[in-house]
Motif scaffolding. Structure first.
Motif, PDB file in Angstrom:
ATOM      1  N   ALA A 165       2.651  -0.817   4.329  1.00 31.64           N
ATOM      2  CA  ALA A 165       2.445   0.513   3.741  1.00 31.64           C
ATOM      3  C   ALA A 165       3.762   1.265   3.678  1.00 31.64           C
ATOM      4  O   ALA A 165       4.637   1.068   4.521  1.00 31.64           O
TER       5      ALA A 165
ATOM      6  N   ALA B 151      -5.341   0.393   4.742  1.00 36.13           N
ATOM      7  CA  ALA B 151      -5.364  -0.798   3.885  1.00 36.13           C
ATOM      8  C   ALA B 151      -4.584  -1.946   4.525  1.00 36.13           C
ATOM      9  O   ALA B 151      -4.895  -3.120   4.316  1.00 36.13           O
TER      10      ALA B 151
ATOM     11  N   HIS C   2      -2.439   5.229  -3.248  1.00 35.05           N
ATOM     12  CA  HIS C   2      -3.387   6.154  -2.632  1.00 35.05           C
ATOM     13  C   HIS C   2      -3.026   7.598  -2.947  1.00 35.05           C
ATOM     14  O   HIS C   2      -1.894   8.009  -2.699  1.00 35.05           O
TER      15      HIS C   2
ATOM     16  N   ALA D 247      -3.534  -5.034   2.283  1.00 35.72           N
ATOM     17  CA  ALA D 247      -2.118  -4.955   1.899  1.00 35.72           C
ATOM     18  C   ALA D 247      -1.272  -5.465   3.054  1.00 35.72           C
ATOM     19  O   ALA D 247      -1.686  -5.426   4.220  1.00 35.72           O
TER      20      ALA D 247
ATOM     21  N   LEU E 134      -1.289  -0.865  -4.206  1.00 34.79           N
ATOM     22  CA  LEU E 134      -2.452   0.011  -4.076  1.00 34.79           C
ATOM     23  C   LEU E 134      -1.906   1.434  -3.951  1.00 34.79           C
ATOM     24  O   LEU E 134      -1.166   1.730  -3.009  1.00 34.79           O
TER      25      LEU E 134
ATOM     26  N   SER F   4       0.853  -1.183   0.000  1.00 32.04           N
ATOM     27  CA  SER F   4       0.000   0.000   0.000  1.00 32.04           C
ATOM     28  C   SER F   4       0.893   1.239   0.000  1.00 32.04           C
ATOM     29  O   SER F   4       1.724   1.409   0.887  1.00 32.04           O
TER      30      SER F   4
ATOM     31  N   ALA G 219      -3.544   4.684   3.108  1.00 31.73           N
ATOM     32  CA  ALA G 219      -2.470   3.708   2.864  1.00 31.73           C
ATOM     33  C   ALA G 219      -2.283   2.821   4.086  1.00 31.73           C
ATOM     34  O   ALA G 219      -2.117   1.601   3.982  1.00 31.73           O
TER      35      ALA G 219
END
Lengths: 353, 353
Positions: free
Chosen positions: A102, A93, A40, A99, A38, A8, A90
């Motif tokens: 991060a 997640a 953000h 995830a 992912l 993340s 972030a």
């Protein structure tokens, strides 16, 4: 996606935002194997950067966020108004299990405050720590805490030892890390009560690391041990003192090479090797400092990192996420719990010399 | 001899004893003008060295001592059995008014213990401090305490500021020294209680120096202020961390210059300038650290110093003895006393971030 690692990423944090973060994700996507991201942050800005970064685009999913936390925002303020920001999302997640870790280049205080609020402390750990990877004559040592706390009692220092050893094992590849406690001398009676008590606790049990006793400031650059444990005040001062000296050294080197015709000639021949050396030695140059002690992995990148630098922080997150890191900490914290409740305090005595 | 300065020298301390100390006295005798020396130690050894050092011989008087304190002797032991040793007698000559200052390269702990016992603390000062002269981008800064204490409360930190400023003024020539308090950030609310309280005390009155607030570790090498104040634990770690890093630089520089034919050629041309640079930057290279806070001037030389290095420590003793140093400290300590008794503690609050 059974074995795919999902990371993340706060695409907005740092001095440069998506223009550095997305190229870094592109590097990481090509290096890290089976990994997805992912991202953000602001959808339009991220998409514009992804258009130039095919590996990143193929491995990423955008999670739009309206807000970003400014680099100078105070932690308390970041906690209040941080919900829905790229850094908050972030970290969230990771909490939600979407995830495994991060990464953010946002400001340390805000990232720490939000991470503690969202993830909470791991079971049995009282205080978080920030760890620095410090280049030494002997490889890379982990120094902690370098700024999450301003004071630490004996048990917290032992927690730092446990977390630092698990970090060094996971990221810097030591099999049984050696650990030293930073003090003003190596004899048993040296130092203040907190370090002498922590020393006794570390001696009293066998953890998954090799405790070597007290070390001194000069042992950091020597690489005497893999992990150097200290309170956040001393660790922060030591790290910044060293960073300042590294910069001084760089300036002096440049000035020296302009000091006369012979020296200038020397510089022409040696400049490549010297530039590489300076970079290798600066304790501020190794990027990727995890926030330790939380219920989840969060890695802080330098705000000013370039794309390869930020990619190094992503690699730290991946290494931690793929390792036995969390279980190793948990296992050792349980051992500490056993020791502390048994010995219950036979305090060390005698003022240091 | 109305204006003759008399210095008391421990001829036996240090790694090399009279074979370094007497040549150092010889250098100092030629440099310092109207000065005489009391040389404490083994008469035969001192005489043998004086035979080769005419300037020293002309300016010196031998005070025979049977005993010397070993470099590894514990402070407690040195206090018990130190009476009649060369270092004890050197310090006692200051107490008795026979000399204006003492210099020794003996071990720091023993020298401090004996000096505190013989001279006692100066009026109004609670704890002694050891000061380091630290090379910076901006000249030389004084950093203290670097090892006389392992913990310091707010008032002690203010005392260090007063003593450090008087030292910088006397030895490094600043007219109104700037002073900073070492912390983990520059904002008011940063740091632990001791530094925030000291900050308030330093702000609350005008001393003979210019208090500039909090500084961070990287400000040391930058030379942001003339005097950096911190507790003895943090100061000792910072100093040794920097010394370790300076050594690491030296090693890496040598290795870099062997890394390939071009770099080797560069080394041939630049070696002189680089050697000078390395020496200029090492915070361990500036010799002569006074023990501050005592009823008399005592200067510690590095145990491993060579003759010019030891002579530098003698010069520090002479500069202090010829300055307004003691009166300046006394004047400012009285001002501190006034502030403390007025404000009596309105403690700063709020944990650091």
């Amino acid at each position: 996606m059974p074995n795919t690692l999902i990371l993340s990423i706060d695409a907005m944090g740092g001095d440069h935002g998506p223009s550095v973060v997305i190229p870094a994700v592109d590097i990481a996507a090509r290096q890290l194997g089976d990994v997805r991201f992912l991202l953000h942050g602001d959808q339009a800005q991220i998409e514009a950067e992804l258009a130039k970064a095919p590996a990143a685009r193929a491995a990423s999913e955008i999670r739009h966020a309206d807000k970003a936390i400014a680099m100078d925002e105070k932690p308390a303020q970041a906690m209040r108004r941080g919900k829905g920001s790229s850094v908050w999302n972030a970290v969230e997640a990771v909490k939600d299990g979407q995830a495994a870790a991060a990464v953010s280049a946002g400001n340390t205080g805000a990232l720490m405050a939000i991470s503690m609020l969202v993830l909470r402390m791991a079971e049995g750990i009282k205080r978080p720590a920030i760890v620095a990877s410090w280049p030494t004559m002997n490889g890379i040592s982990a120094v902690l805490d370098v700024g999450a706390n301003v004071e630490s009692d004996a048990e917290q220092l032992v927690e730092f030892a446990i977390m630092g050893a698990a970090f060094h094992h996971a990221v810097h590849g030591s099999t049984k890390p050696t650990v030293g406690l930073l003090n003003v001398g190596s004899e048993e009676q040296k130092g203040h009560e907190e370090v002498r008590e922590a020393h006794a606790l570390l001696r009293a049990n066998s953890f998954d690391f090799d405790y070597r006793g007290f070390v001194e400031g000069n042992d950091i650059a020597k690489g005497t041990v893999d992990v150097i444990v200290t309170d956040g005040f001393t660790g922060n001062v030591a790290l910044k003192t060293a960073e300042g000296l590294a910069r001084f050294f760089g300036n002096e080197l440049r000035a020296t090479f302009k000091s006369g015709p012979l020296a200038m000639l020397g510089a022409v021949f040696a400049s490549g090797a010297l530039g590489a050396m300076r970079k290798r030695m600066d304790p501020g140059a190794v990027n990727g400092g995890p926030l330790l002690g939380l219920n989840g992995i969060v890695v802080k990148s330098h705000g000013g990192a370039d794309a390869p630098g930020y990619a190094a922080a992503i690699r730290v997150a991946a290494d931690l996420a793929r390792s036995d890191f969390t279980a190793e900490i948990d296992r050792n914290i349980r051992r500490l719990g056993a020791v502390v409740s048994e010995s219950a305090a036979s305090p060390a005595e005698g003022a240091a010399e």
